[in-house]
Motif scaffolding. Structure first.
Motif, PDB file in Angstrom:
ATOM      1  N   GLY A   1       0.825  -1.207   0.000  1.00  0.00           N
ATOM      2  CA  GLY A   1       0.000   0.000   0.000  1.00  0.00           C
ATOM      3  C   GLY A   1       0.855   1.250   0.000  1.00  0.00           C
ATOM      4  N   LEU A   2       0.316   2.342   0.499  1.00  0.00           N
ATOM      5  CA  LEU A   2       1.031   3.614   0.520  1.00  0.00           C
ATOM      6  C   LEU A   2       1.995   3.667   1.705  1.00  0.00           C
ATOM      7  N   SER A   3       2.998   4.531   1.592  1.00  0.00           N
ATOM      8  CA  SER A   3       3.956   4.699   2.682  1.00  0.00           C
ATOM      9  C   SER A   3       3.291   5.392   3.868  1.00  0.00           C
ATOM     10  N   GLU A   4       3.915   5.219   5.050  1.00  0.00           N
ATOM     11  CA  GLU A   4       3.453   5.902   6.260  1.00  0.00           C
ATOM     12  C   GLU A   4       3.374   7.405   6.041  1.00  0.00           C
ATOM     13  N   GLU A   5       4.324   7.900   5.275  1.00  0.00           N
ATOM     14  CA  GLU A   5       4.394   9.336   5.016  1.00  0.00           C
ATOM     15  C   GLU A   5       3.108   9.857   4.370  1.00  0.00           C
ATOM     16  N   VAL A   6       2.656   9.158   3.357  1.00  0.00           N
ATOM     17  CA  VAL A   6       1.419   9.581   2.696  1.00  0.00           C
ATOM     18  C   VAL A   6       0.239   9.382   3.640  1.00  0.00           C
ATOM     19  N   MET A   7       0.206   8.239   4.319  1.00  0.00           N
ATOM     20  CA  MET A   7      -0.927   7.937   5.203  1.00  0.00           C
ATOM     21  C   MET A   7      -1.059   8.986   6.301  1.00  0.00           C
ATOM     22  N   GLN A   8       0.087   9.493   6.773  1.00  0.00           N
ATOM     23  CA  GLN A   8       0.024  10.466   7.870  1.00  0.00           C
ATOM     24  C   GLN A   8      -0.303  11.881   7.401  1.00  0.00           C
ATOM     25  N   LYS A   9       0.165  12.213   6.205  1.00  0.00           N
ATOM     26  CA  LYS A   9      -0.030  13.595   5.754  1.00  0.00           C
ATOM     27  C   LYS A   9      -1.226  13.786   4.825  1.00  0.00           C
ATOM     28  N   ALA A  10      -1.921  12.706   4.530  1.00  0.00           N
ATOM     29  CA  ALA A  10      -3.037  12.820   3.586  1.00  0.00           C
ATOM     30  C   ALA A  10      -4.180  13.646   4.172  1.00  0.00           C
ATOM     31  N   ASP A  11      -4.904  14.315   3.296  1.00  0.00           N
ATOM     32  CA  ASP A  11      -6.064  15.094   3.723  1.00  0.00           C
ATOM     33  C   ASP A  11      -7.310  14.220   3.815  1.00  0.00           C
ATOM     34  N   GLY A  12      -7.255  13.035   3.227  1.00  0.00           N
ATOM     35  CA  GLY A  12      -8.416  12.154   3.266  1.00  0.00           C
ATOM     36  C   GLY A  12      -8.074  10.787   2.714  1.00  0.00           C
ATOM     37  N   PHE A  13      -8.976   9.843   2.925  1.00  0.00           N
ATOM     38  CA  PHE A  13      -8.769   8.457   2.512  1.00  0.00           C
ATOM     39  C   PHE A  13      -9.975   7.985   1.717  1.00  0.00           C
ATOM     40  N   LEU A  14      -9.689   7.194   0.729  1.00  0.00           N
ATOM     41  CA  LEU A  14     -10.742   6.774  -0.193  1.00  0.00           C
ATOM     42  C   LEU A  14     -10.603   5.289  -0.441  1.00  0.00           C
ATOM     43  N   LYS A  15     -11.735   4.586  -0.450  1.00  0.00           N
ATOM     44  CA  LYS A  15     -11.656   3.166  -0.791  1.00  0.00           C
ATOM     45  C   LYS A  15     -12.817   2.707  -1.659  1.00  0.00           C
ATOM     46  N   ILE A  16     -12.574   1.621  -2.335  1.00  0.00           N
ATOM     47  CA  ILE A  16     -13.597   0.973  -3.153  1.00  0.00           C
ATOM     48  C   ILE A  16     -14.319  -0.025  -2.255  1.00  0.00           C
ATOM     49  N   PRO A  17     -15.646   0.039  -2.189  1.00  0.00           N
ATOM     50  CA  PRO A  17     -16.341  -0.958  -1.366  1.00  0.00           C
ATOM     51  C   PRO A  17     -16.174  -2.356  -1.956  1.00  0.00           C
ATOM     52  N   MET A  18     -15.780  -3.292  -1.110  1.00  0.00           N
ATOM     53  CA  MET A  18     -15.615  -4.674  -1.562  1.00  0.00           C
ATOM     54  C   MET A  18     -16.328  -5.607  -0.606  1.00  0.00           C
ATOM     55  N   VAL A  19     -16.872  -6.668  -1.137  1.00  0.00           N
ATOM     56  CA  VAL A  19     -17.725  -7.543  -0.327  1.00  0.00           C
ATOM     57  C   VAL A  19     -17.322  -9.014  -0.423  1.00  0.00           C
ATOM     58  N   GLY A  20     -16.108  -9.275  -0.920  1.00  0.00           N
ATOM     59  CA  GLY A  20     -15.698 -10.671  -1.092  1.00  0.00           C
ATOM     60  C   GLY A  20     -14.635 -11.087  -0.092  1.00  0.00           C
ATOM     61  N   PHE A  21     -14.006 -12.203  -0.377  1.00  0.00           N
ATOM     62  CA  PHE A  21     -12.950 -12.723   0.497  1.00  0.00           C
ATOM     63  C   PHE A  21     -11.689 -11.880   0.379  1.00  0.00           C
ATOM     64  N   SER A  22     -11.380 -11.513  -0.839  1.00  0.00           N
ATOM     65  CA  SER A  22     -10.186 -10.715  -1.072  1.00  0.00           C
ATOM     66  C   SER A  22     -10.450  -9.285  -0.621  1.00  0.00           C
ATOM     67  N   GLU A  23      -9.496  -8.701   0.069  1.00  0.00           N
ATOM     68  CA  GLU A  23      -9.695  -7.334   0.541  1.00  0.00           C
ATOM     69  C   GLU A  23      -8.924  -6.320  -0.274  1.00  0.00           C
ATOM     70  N   SER A  24      -8.394  -6.797  -1.384  1.00  0.00           N
ATOM     71  CA  SER A  24      -7.689  -5.851  -2.231  1.00  0.00           C
ATOM     72  C   SER A  24      -7.859  -6.261  -3.685  1.00  0.00           C
ATOM     73  N   LEU A  25      -7.569  -5.302  -4.548  1.00  0.00           N
ATOM     74  CA  LEU A  25      -7.570  -5.564  -5.981  1.00  0.00           C
ATOM     75  C   LEU A  25      -6.188  -5.222  -6.497  1.00  0.00           C
TER      76      LEU A  25
END
Lengths: 217, 217
Positions: free
Chosen positions: A137-161
């Motif tokens: 995923g993204l580095s800690e740096e981006v995760m800490q300084k980001a203004d917001g977080f966005l995700k795609i809703p997923m409903v299966g076994f896999s939690e990523s694409l």
């Protein structure tokens, strides 16, 4: 001052059809949404994201890796590298700083965080969408300084694409969203003209020679 | 008759967390939307589509190629092949006939035709989305017999996307659409129970021995 005469002169060297196509595509281009990729070592993914930027009208791609241009997978990018402007940065910090200075909010795309769902995301200010690596995923740096977080809703076994798949889904939906909103997402008149000149130049063989003859006459 | 006792017995062999996860995922599973792929020779793409089916809750994938199961790219499918039911067919005609008999409308996804745009597509009946090859698209057979055509709006130079990327965009948006509509998109009670039993069985080592001991006692 923009050199309208030069543009008119050079457009004489490209077909009417191509000229029209540039104008049509530029009408749909945006810098309101831009894309940044932290890890470009998976060239397959980055090249696919570049192709999605072109397809959905995003004019600028930012990559945290200086030598990116030389290492693109041109079979996957399918020529998109000519029509999307790629900016390289040495570090994530440099990339974020540059984008913040241009007035972008930094939105981290991540499946794991308590993030906003894609369908509810309706950007009211210029937005840089950050994508990380598939595994980490993204580095800690981006995760800490980001203004917001966005995700795609997923409903299966896999939690990523796959990251290029995530990016395509997000870019398609966010650009659709801004096009039907009332924000000023289009290029400014000057940006439009400059790109039109740039693309026209790219379509002419030996354009440097033609330009110097133009200046001489 | 569904064997509730067997389900209860077998669920004793899996963790509470896993049981809950199955129920949670099954609540979001759908057969209202199904996916068919004409060409599975590009295993990379087909495996990615399988993963997208799982992520967006599509329970069944139809592939026109009998030996598909043996040739899946498990690194890309990321385990999704266990949780999505894959049905193989010898020919496109056999696949379309089977789906039409089950009451599905056939929707061809294609960038080139005068197709409906994705954001306007709001299926009112069970829908099978057909995907073709990246280079040649769908066969004439599908194009002629389809009940409708669907495309992703694109505004760049490239007029196509990688097929696994197209599929992900379409599956994400169509499943989002039906979930917020009033159609009955969820599994029937019996389908729900059968999948719950199937997944529970798949989670237990030497399940056959356990089942025969259950029947003996």
């Amino acid at each position: 001052m923009f050199d309208y005469d030069l543009l008119g002169y050079l457009e004489g060297f490209v077909s009417e059809e191509r000229k029209q196509r540039f104008v049509e595509i530029l009408k749909n281009r945006t810098k309101y949404i831009t894309v940044a990729i932290e890890d470009v070592f998976q060239l397959h993914n980055t090249s696919a994201i570049l192709r999605s930027c072109d397809a959905f009208g995003i004019q600028e791609l930012h990559v945290v890796e200086d030598r990116f241009g030389n290492r693109l997978d041109k079979n996957i990018a399918m020529g998109a590298e000519q029509w999307v402007d790629v900016h390289g940065y040495q570090t994530t910090a440099a990339c974020m700083d540059a984008l913040k200075q241009k007035g972008y909010q930094i939105i981290a795309t991540t499946p794991h965080e308590d993030a906003q769902f894609l369908m509810d995301f309706n950007p009211k200010s210029p937005t840089a969408l950050f994508f990380g690596t598939e595994k980490e995923g993204l580095s800690e740096e981006v995760m800490q300084k980001a203004d917001g977080f966005l995700k795609i809703p997923m409903v299966g076994f896999s939690e990523s694409l796959n990251v290029s798949v995530s990016a395509a889904i997000i870019l398609q939906q966010v650009t659709q969203q801004i096009r039907s909103s009332d924000v000023s997402w289009q290029l400014s008149e000057m940006e439009f003209l400059e790109k039109r000149l740039d693309w026209t130049k790219k379509s002419i063989k030996n354009v440097e020679g033609i330009i110097s003859r133009y200046h001489d006459h």
